[in-house]
Motif scaffolding. Structure first.
Motif, PDB file in Angstrom:
ATOM      1  N   MET A  66       0.842  -1.195   0.000  1.00  0.00           N
ATOM      2  CA  MET A  66       0.000   0.000   0.000  1.00  0.00           C
ATOM      3  C   MET A  66       0.882   1.252   0.000  1.00  0.00           C
ATOM      4  SD  MET A  66      -3.503  -0.952   2.115  1.00  0.00           S
ATOM      5  CE  MET A  66      -4.360   0.500   1.531  1.00  0.00           C
ATOM      6  N   VAL A  67       0.847   2.046   1.050  1.00  0.00           N
ATOM      7  CA  VAL A  67       1.557   3.328   1.089  1.00  0.00           C
ATOM      8  C   VAL A  67       2.973   3.127   1.627  1.00  0.00           C
ATOM      9  CG1 VAL A  67       1.584   5.637   2.111  1.00  0.00           C
ATOM     10  CG2 VAL A  67      -0.583   4.616   1.392  1.00  0.00           C
ATOM     11  N   ASP A  68       3.947   3.769   0.983  1.00  0.00           N
ATOM     12  CA  ASP A  68       5.331   3.689   1.466  1.00  0.00           C
ATOM     13  C   ASP A  68       5.667   4.803   2.446  1.00  0.00           C
ATOM     14  OD1 ASP A  68       6.602   1.380   0.059  1.00  0.00           O
ATOM     15  OD2 ASP A  68       5.821   2.453  -1.680  1.00  0.00           O
TER      16      ASP A  68
ATOM     17  N   GLY B 156     -12.476   6.919  -0.489  1.00  0.00           N
ATOM     18  CA  GLY B 156     -11.963   6.327  -1.725  1.00  0.00           C
ATOM     19  C   GLY B 156     -10.456   6.327  -1.854  1.00  0.00           C
ATOM     20  N   CYS B 157      -9.785   7.164  -1.069  1.00  0.00           N
ATOM     21  CA  CYS B 157      -8.315   7.155  -1.127  1.00  0.00           C
ATOM     22  C   CYS B 157      -7.754   5.803  -0.698  1.00  0.00           C
ATOM     23  CB  CYS B 157      -7.724   8.274  -0.272  1.00  0.00           C
ATOM     24  SG  CYS B 157      -8.054   8.130   1.500  1.00  0.00           S
ATOM     25  N   ILE B 158      -8.418   5.121   0.251  1.00  0.00           N
ATOM     26  CA  ILE B 158      -7.861   3.892   0.811  1.00  0.00           C
ATOM     27  C   ILE B 158      -7.811   2.771  -0.223  1.00  0.00           C
ATOM     28  CG2 ILE B 158      -7.951   2.242   2.704  1.00  0.00           C
ATOM     29  CD1 ILE B 158      -7.433   5.168   3.563  1.00  0.00           C
ATOM     30  N   PRO B 159      -8.922   2.418  -0.893  1.00  0.00           N
ATOM     31  CA  PRO B 159      -8.789   1.405  -1.942  1.00  0.00           C
ATOM     32  C   PRO B 159      -7.902   1.854  -3.099  1.00  0.00           C
ATOM     33  CG  PRO B 159     -11.001   2.351  -1.935  1.00  0.00           C
ATOM     34  CD  PRO B 159     -10.333   2.825  -0.691  1.00  0.00           C
TER      35      PRO B 159
ATOM     36  N   GLY C 190      -0.742   0.317  -4.890  1.00  0.00           N
ATOM     37  CA  GLY C 190       0.333  -0.413  -4.236  1.00  0.00           C
ATOM     38  C   GLY C 190       0.524  -1.797  -4.819  1.00  0.00           C
ATOM     39  N   ALA C 191      -0.575  -2.479  -5.137  1.00  0.00           N
ATOM     40  CA  ALA C 191      -0.481  -3.807  -5.735  1.00  0.00           C
ATOM     41  C   ALA C 191       0.077  -3.734  -7.146  1.00  0.00           C
ATOM     42  CB  ALA C 191      -1.855  -4.469  -5.737  1.00  0.00           C
ATOM     43  N   ALA C 192      -0.317  -2.712  -7.901  1.00  0.00           N
ATOM     44  CA  ALA C 192       0.223  -2.541  -9.250  1.00  0.00           C
ATOM     45  C   ALA C 192       1.733  -2.313  -9.205  1.00  0.00           C
ATOM     46  CB  ALA C 192      -0.476  -1.374  -9.947  1.00  0.00           C
ATOM     47  N   ALA C 193       2.178  -1.511  -8.245  1.00  0.00           N
ATOM     48  CA  ALA C 193       3.603  -1.272  -8.082  1.00  0.00           C
ATOM     49  C   ALA C 193       4.340  -2.551  -7.700  1.00  0.00           C
ATOM     50  CB  ALA C 193       3.838  -0.194  -7.031  1.00  0.00           C
ATOM     51  N   ALA C 194       3.739  -3.335  -6.807  1.00  0.00           N
ATOM     52  CA  ALA C 194       4.364  -4.584  -6.371  1.00  0.00           C
ATOM     53  C   ALA C 194       4.487  -5.585  -7.512  1.00  0.00           C
ATOM     54  CB  ALA C 194       3.550  -5.198  -5.224  1.00  0.00           C
ATOM     55  N   GLU C 195       3.592  -5.498  -8.504  1.00  0.00           N
ATOM     56  CA  GLU C 195       3.670  -6.379  -9.670  1.00  0.00           C
ATOM     57  C   GLU C 195       4.776  -5.964 -10.631  1.00  0.00           C
ATOM     58  OE1 GLU C 195      -0.026  -6.830 -11.710  1.00  0.00           O
ATOM     59  OE2 GLU C 195      -0.908  -8.075 -10.149  1.00  0.00           O
ATOM     60  N   GLY C 196       5.385  -4.795 -10.399  1.00  0.00           N
ATOM     61  CA  GLY C 196       6.466  -4.343 -11.261  1.00  0.00           C
ATOM     62  C   GLY C 196       6.043  -3.433 -12.392  1.00  0.00           C
TER      63      GLY C 196
ATOM     64  N   PRO D 217      -1.675  -9.494  -1.963  1.00  0.00           N
ATOM     65  CA  PRO D 217      -1.203  -9.420  -0.572  1.00  0.00           C
ATOM     66  C   PRO D 217      -0.801  -8.000  -0.169  1.00  0.00           C
ATOM     67  CG  PRO D 217      -0.148 -11.235  -1.746  1.00  0.00           C
ATOM     68  CD  PRO D 217      -0.848 -10.405  -2.780  1.00  0.00           C
ATOM     69  N   CYS D 218      -1.044  -7.664   1.075  1.00  0.00           N
ATOM     70  CA  CYS D 218      -0.556  -6.415   1.652  1.00  0.00           C
ATOM     71  C   CYS D 218      -0.435  -6.604   3.161  1.00  0.00           C
ATOM     72  CB  CYS D 218      -1.452  -5.223   1.320  1.00  0.00           C
ATOM     73  SG  CYS D 218      -3.026  -5.198   2.201  1.00  0.00           S
TER      74      CYS D 218
END
Length: 345
Positions: free
Chosen positions: A70-72, A154-157, A163-169, A337-338
């Protein structure tokens, strides 16, 4: 009137609550300078990173969603106040691990001022950052005037999807595009029985007043001059109304959200019932049940959900109903996952 809260010096509220959050979640996050809440695994991130900002007093938002997936970095302002732009620029520099930074800002006057000034400084310094604004409050303005809509839960989802898109590369441009696509297809409506306004700001040490003694709900929004969420919102944009049952209230809100987004029979949605701080989980679950049933009547399937408190306003009594159009990609990202203090998958 003296506020009855278990606090110490109101001037130290933000620092003390952040210290408590860090002590409670030492494996997930840590504190940095200027009230930064930082993903403890940020140093090893070989991906796009996510930075956001916002005032404290809305716990668990936003700092409670810092962590892997999620948020860094969340730059936290004082109670109900946006942080300054220099801290946000510093956070973006700290977050950038060579793949760029997505900077998510909620549409409130103070946050937008900080966000715009931050982006100007980032451009001058040649930083690789893209800004996405969440602005989904149906009661503020029609969809064609989205810039006048406040950012609510809406900011949370959006953090989760990004965050998930970033984790996928995905690249920065791809992460920003999927976050923007989600943000463009979401809407929130709030109903309020008792308002939290300046009188309910624990940073001022004063008790808030009760705005519902006459049995009415969702009164005319009591908006602070900065146009933020602390005064709640109007139900269906209709102003003050007598209290209605959970089923009646849910039907009004569902139909307003479906119409605003343009959801058609056969489509799939995310549905979130977000408690504002003083509404019981019992009530939230009853409303969720009613909303799911109303959507089913329209052949609309709920494929992603959350019921509980994501973004609160102290003792504000009421809730926000959030809805977003979903597709296979967005559903995959939501279910990825998060690990954060208040959302773990």
């Amino acid at each position: 009137m003296q506020m009855k809260k278990f606090i110490n010096d109101p001037d130290n509220l933000t620092a003390e609550l952040l210290e408590g959050l860090a002590l409670a979640n030492p494996d997930i996050l840590e504190l940095g300078e200027d009230n930064m809440v930082i993903n403890k695994k940020l140093a090893e991130a070989d991906r796009v990173t996510i930075v956001t900002q916002g005032g404290s007093g809305h716990e668990p938002a936003i700092e409670g969603f810092v962590g892997e997936g999620m948020v860094d970095i969340d730059v936290v302002g004082d109670i109900f106040a946006a942080p300054g732009p220099q801290a946000c620029v510093d956070a973006i520099k700290l977050a950038d691990k060579g793949k760029g930074v997505l900077y998510i800002v909620l549409n409130h006057a103070g946050d937008m001022l900080t966000g715009n000034m931050t982006m100007k400084q980032c451009k001058k310094q040649g930083l690789n950052v893209v800004k996405v604004v969440t602005q989904e409050d149906v009661s503020n303005a029609p969809r064609e005037n989205a810039d006048d809509r406040r950012g609510l839960v809406g900011c949370i989802p959006t953090y989760k999807i990004a965050g998930a898109a970033a984790a996928e590369g995905m690249s920065l441009e791809e992460v920003a595009a999927v976050a923007q696509r989600f943000a463009d297809n979401m809407a929130t409506l709030a109903v309020v029985q008792r308002f939290a306004d300046n009188h309910g700001n624990p940073g001022r040490g004063r008790a808030r007043r009760d705005a519902s003694a006459d049995g009415h709900a969702s009164g005319r929004a009591r908006r602070r001059r900065d146009g933020n969420r602390h005064g709640g919102a109007r139900r269906g944009g209709r102003g003050r109304q007598p209290m209605k049952s959970a089923d009646e209230t849910a039907a009004i809100m569902v139909n307003a959200l479906v119409k605003d987004i343009g959801i058609e029979p056969g489509e799939k949605v995310m549905l979130i019932i977000n408690g504002s701080g003083a509404t019981t989980l019992m009530e939230q679950l009853i409303v969720y049940r009613a909303a799911v049933n109303e959507l089913a009547k329209q052949d609309i399937e709920v494929v992603a959900n959350f019921v509980g408190e994501m973004l609160t306003v102290q003792e504000q009594a009421g809730f926000q109903m959030f809805m977003a159009r979903m597709d296979d990609e967005l559903l995959r990202l939501w279910n990825a996952p998060c690990t954060t203090p208040y959302l773990k998958k």
